[in-house]
Scaffold this active site. Structure first.
Site, PDB file in Angstrom:
ATOM      1  CD  GLU A  67       6.421  -3.519   6.393  1.00 11.75           C
ATOM      2  OE1 GLU A  67       5.875  -4.390   5.729  1.00 11.75           O
ATOM      3  OE2 GLU A  67       5.841  -2.513   6.799  1.00 11.75           O
ATOM      4  N   GLY A  77       4.866  -1.818  -1.672  1.00  8.24           N
ATOM      5  CA  GLY A  77       3.900  -1.583  -2.752  1.00  8.24           C
ATOM      6  C   GLY A  77       4.527  -1.275  -4.100  1.00  8.24           C
ATOM      7  CG  HIS A 106       2.875   0.528   7.838  1.00 13.97           C
ATOM      8  ND1 HIS A 106       2.753   1.311   6.715  1.00 13.97           N
ATOM      9  CD2 HIS A 106       3.056  -0.732   7.401  1.00 13.97           C
ATOM     10  CE1 HIS A 106       2.836   0.530   5.651  1.00 13.97           C
ATOM     11  NE2 HIS A 106       3.022  -0.721   6.045  1.00 13.97           N
ATOM     12  CB  SER A 113       7.474  -5.903  -2.947  1.00 10.38           C
ATOM     13  OG  SER A 113       7.012  -4.604  -3.296  1.00 10.38           O
ATOM     14  CG  ASN A 138      -0.927  -3.231   6.672  1.00 14.07           C
ATOM     15  OD1 ASN A 138      -2.081  -2.879   6.908  1.00 14.07           O
ATOM     16  ND2 ASN A 138       0.071  -2.375   6.517  1.00 14.07           N
ATOM     17  CG  LEU A 139      -6.453  -6.963   5.503  1.00 14.89           C
ATOM     18  CD1 LEU A 139      -7.855  -7.421   5.891  1.00 14.89           C
ATOM     19  CD2 LEU A 139      -5.927  -7.818   4.353  1.00 14.89           C
ATOM     20  CE  LYS A 140       0.097  -1.637   3.061  1.00 19.18           C
ATOM     21  NZ  LYS A 140       1.168  -1.181   2.196  1.00 19.18           N
TER      22      LYS A 140
HETATM   23  P1  PGA Z   1       3.314  -4.498   0.317  1.00 19.28           P
HETATM   24  O1  PGA Z   1       3.091  -3.747   1.709  1.00 19.28           O
HETATM   25  O2  PGA Z   1       3.353  -5.970   0.623  1.00 19.28           O
HETATM   26  O3  PGA Z   1       2.156  -4.110  -0.523  1.00 19.28           O
HETATM   27  O4  PGA Z   1       4.624  -4.013  -0.229  1.00 19.28           O
HETATM   28  C1  PGA Z   1       3.729  -4.197   2.866  1.00 19.28           C
HETATM   29  C2  PGA Z   1       3.348  -3.329   4.035  1.00 19.28           C
HETATM   30  O5  PGA Z   1       3.059  -2.143   3.825  1.00 19.28           O
HETATM   31  O6  PGA Z   1       3.328  -3.788   5.175  1.00 19.28           O
END
Ligand code: PGA
Length: 236
Positions: A157, A163, A88, A193, A6-8
């Site tokens: 998640e 994050g 998400h 994470s 997920n590149l956000k």
């Molecule tokens: P992260 O994000 O790996 O930076 O914790 C995961 C996600 O939001 O899907």
């Protein structure tokens, strides 16, 4: 297994193209047989013909119309996108999408036969309220969702793990995934994470069918290493 990035809100269109090329070169060179999903920003979508599946991080439940700032199915169709991330934690908690809105979105894209990665997970205060309360909260995120949908992938998640560098213990992930598997037979990913340092352990757990990776996936080499972990676990 399913390894998803997920590149956000990261990378330009040029950088995304470079990134996808790098991942796909690795997939080819190493004869990777895992399912690789990449979710770039909407502005980086492009016609794509390669090993990875490109999905969209969000879209509105519409073909087109008067929904300022949103994109719909018509814009996705231009780039042959048939995969979408729904629910998400950042959509739920930062952008304020409600379960009702997510259900609408889910049903709309299900009707169009999209592959849907549906995300669930509890915030910290719910986690701290104990296991029963936590499972109750997560269960409510299944409300109105067709858990038998054939193109469904679920991603567990925990909000507090996204994050932050924090993760549940491996034992916790096993317990939660075991309970979630009773609710749906869809492949179940863990996210929050996931990094090169813990991905191998997470991927090896019972009930984990893959990972959804945010920040650590922004480094193509790291993402490829995680793909390799999955490949090695599956062929051994
Ligand atoms: P992260 O994000 O790996 O930076 O914790 C995961 C996600 O939001 O899907």
């Amino acid at each position: 297994m399913i390894i998803a990035a997920n590149l956000k809100t990261n990378f330009t269109r040029a950088k995304t193209t470079e990134y996808i090329e790098e991942i796909e070169k690795f997939i080819k060179q190493n004869s990777i047989s895992q399912e690789i999903l990449i979710f770039p920003t909407s502005s980086s979508l492009n016609l794509h013909n390669g090993e990875a599946i490109i999905g969209v991080q969000n879209a509105y439940a519409t073909i087109n119309g008067a929904f300022t700032g949103e994109i719909g199915q018509e814009q996705l169709e231009e780039f042959e996108i048939k995969t979408i991330l729904i629910g998400h934690s950042e959509r739920r908690h930062v952008l304020g999408e409600t379960q009702d809105e997510l259900i609408k979105k889910f049903n709309f894209y299900k009707e169009l036969k999209y592959k849907i990665v549906y995300c669930i997970g509890e915030p910290l205060e719910i986690r701290e309220a104990g296991h029963a309360k936590m499972m109750q909260y997560i269960s409510a995120q299944y409300d109105g969702i067709d858990t038998n949908y054939e193109n469904l992938i679920i991603a567990y998640e925990p909000v507090w793990a996204i994050g932050t560098g924090l993760t549940p213990t491996l034992e916790d992930i096993i317990v939660i995934h075991k309970e979630l598997k009773k609710k749906s037979h869809a492949p179940l990913l863990y996210g929050g994470s996931v990094k090169v340092t813990n991905a191998n352990d997470v991927l090896a757990l019972d009930g984990v069918d893959g990972v959804l990776v945010g920040s650590a996936a922004l480094n193509a080499d790291n993402f490829c290493t995680m793909i390799e972990f999955a490949q090695n676990i599956e062929i051994n």
